[in-house]
Design a protein around this motif. Sequence first.
Motif, PDB file in Angstrom:
ATOM      1  N   SER A   7       0.852  -1.187   0.000  1.00  0.00           N
ATOM      2  CA  SER A   7       0.000   0.000   0.000  1.00  0.00           C
ATOM      3  C   SER A   7       0.886   1.236   0.000  1.00  0.00           C
ATOM      4  CB  SER A   7      -0.930   0.015   1.216  1.00  0.00           C
ATOM      5  OG  SER A   7      -0.182   0.067   2.414  1.00  0.00           O
ATOM      6  N   GLY A   8       0.267   2.392  -0.258  1.00  0.00           N
ATOM      7  CA  GLY A   8       1.001   3.643  -0.162  1.00  0.00           C
ATOM      8  C   GLY A   8       1.393   4.264  -1.490  1.00  0.00           C
ATOM      9  N   LEU A  20       5.941   3.579   0.960  1.00  0.00           N
ATOM     10  CA  LEU A  20       5.239   2.335   0.686  1.00  0.00           C
ATOM     11  C   LEU A  20       5.297   1.438   1.920  1.00  0.00           C
ATOM     12  CD1 LEU A  20       6.545   1.516  -2.902  1.00  0.00           C
ATOM     13  CD2 LEU A  20       4.645   2.992  -2.215  1.00  0.00           C
ATOM     14  N   SER A  21       4.226   0.698   2.122  1.00  0.00           N
ATOM     15  CA  SER A  21       4.182  -0.288   3.197  1.00  0.00           C
ATOM     16  C   SER A  21       3.850  -1.652   2.607  1.00  0.00           C
ATOM     17  CB  SER A  21       3.109   0.081   4.224  1.00  0.00           C
ATOM     18  OG  SER A  21       3.375   1.321   4.828  1.00  0.00           O
ATOM     19  N   ILE A  70      14.860   1.516   3.036  1.00  0.00           N
ATOM     20  CA  ILE A  70      14.051   0.368   3.398  1.00  0.00           C
ATOM     21  C   ILE A  70      14.185   0.130   4.895  1.00  0.00           C
ATOM     22  CG2 ILE A  70      15.906  -1.289   2.885  1.00  0.00           C
ATOM     23  CD1 ILE A  70      13.720  -3.238   1.898  1.00  0.00           C
ATOM     24  N   SER A  71      13.072  -0.216   5.524  1.00  0.00           N
ATOM     25  CA  SER A  71      13.089  -0.498   6.956  1.00  0.00           C
ATOM     26  C   SER A  71      12.003  -1.524   7.263  1.00  0.00           C
ATOM     27  CB  SER A  71      12.874   0.778   7.781  1.00  0.00           C
ATOM     28  OG  SER A  71      11.593   1.343   7.500  1.00  0.00           O
ATOM     29  N   VAL A  79       7.106  -4.116   6.303  1.00  0.00           N
ATOM     30  CA  VAL A  79       8.331  -3.542   5.747  1.00  0.00           C
ATOM     31  C   VAL A  79       7.933  -2.273   4.997  1.00  0.00           C
ATOM     32  CG1 VAL A  79       8.218  -4.913   3.620  1.00  0.00           C
ATOM     33  CG2 VAL A  79      10.414  -4.001   4.402  1.00  0.00           C
ATOM     34  N   TYR A  80       8.827  -1.300   5.016  1.00  0.00           N
ATOM     35  CA  TYR A  80       8.546   0.008   4.436  1.00  0.00           C
ATOM     36  C   TYR A  80       9.594   0.368   3.383  1.00  0.00           C
ATOM     37  CZ  TYR A  80       5.916   0.337   8.806  1.00  0.00           C
ATOM     38  OH  TYR A  80       5.073   0.095   9.862  1.00  0.00           O
ATOM     39  N   LEU A  81       9.180   1.236   2.477  1.00  0.00           N
ATOM     40  CA  LEU A  81      10.123   1.841   1.542  1.00  0.00           C
ATOM     41  C   LEU A  81       9.821   3.329   1.511  1.00  0.00           C
ATOM     42  CD1 LEU A  81      12.436   1.224  -0.452  1.00  0.00           C
ATOM     43  CD2 LEU A  81      10.714   1.283  -2.279  1.00  0.00           C
ATOM     44  N   GLN A  82      10.684   4.108   2.160  1.00  0.00           N
ATOM     45  CA  GLN A  82      10.565   5.564   2.139  1.00  0.00           C
ATOM     46  C   GLN A  82      11.261   6.070   0.894  1.00  0.00           C
ATOM     47  OE1 GLN A  82       8.944   7.762   4.314  1.00  0.00           O
ATOM     48  NE2 GLN A  82       9.463   9.279   2.743  1.00  0.00           N
TER      49      GLN A  82
END
Length: 123
Positions: A7-8, A20-21, A70-71, A79-82
Amino acid sequence: QVQLVESGGGLVQAGGSLRLSCAASGRTFGSYAMGWFRQAPGKDREFVAHISWYGGNTYYTDSVKGRFTISRDNAKNTVYLQMNSLKPEDTAVYYCTSTRRGGFGSIDDYDYWGQGTQVTVSS
């Protein structure tokens, strides 16, 4: 079996940011390394970023280094992508993926994939 839901995504102007998540199902999320790939129209799916199962190691393709981060939050199975300083060439469908094997960076290194989220960067 692991299910991944991204999502995101959305439309953003060049220079803008998105986060993004990717939410993962299952109790074993913490044992998976995670990755992000992207696929632009008419192009092959390409590696973007990878994070180890405990988050201590991260890897990026050269074109996003210094702009993307990425985190992961193992307590939230996410997991995230800033993505900062976005460029029109970042426009693509972004996919979340997971693996328990040791490699990274190639599509064949990963086992489970989400359905993708569209990111469009306007100039």
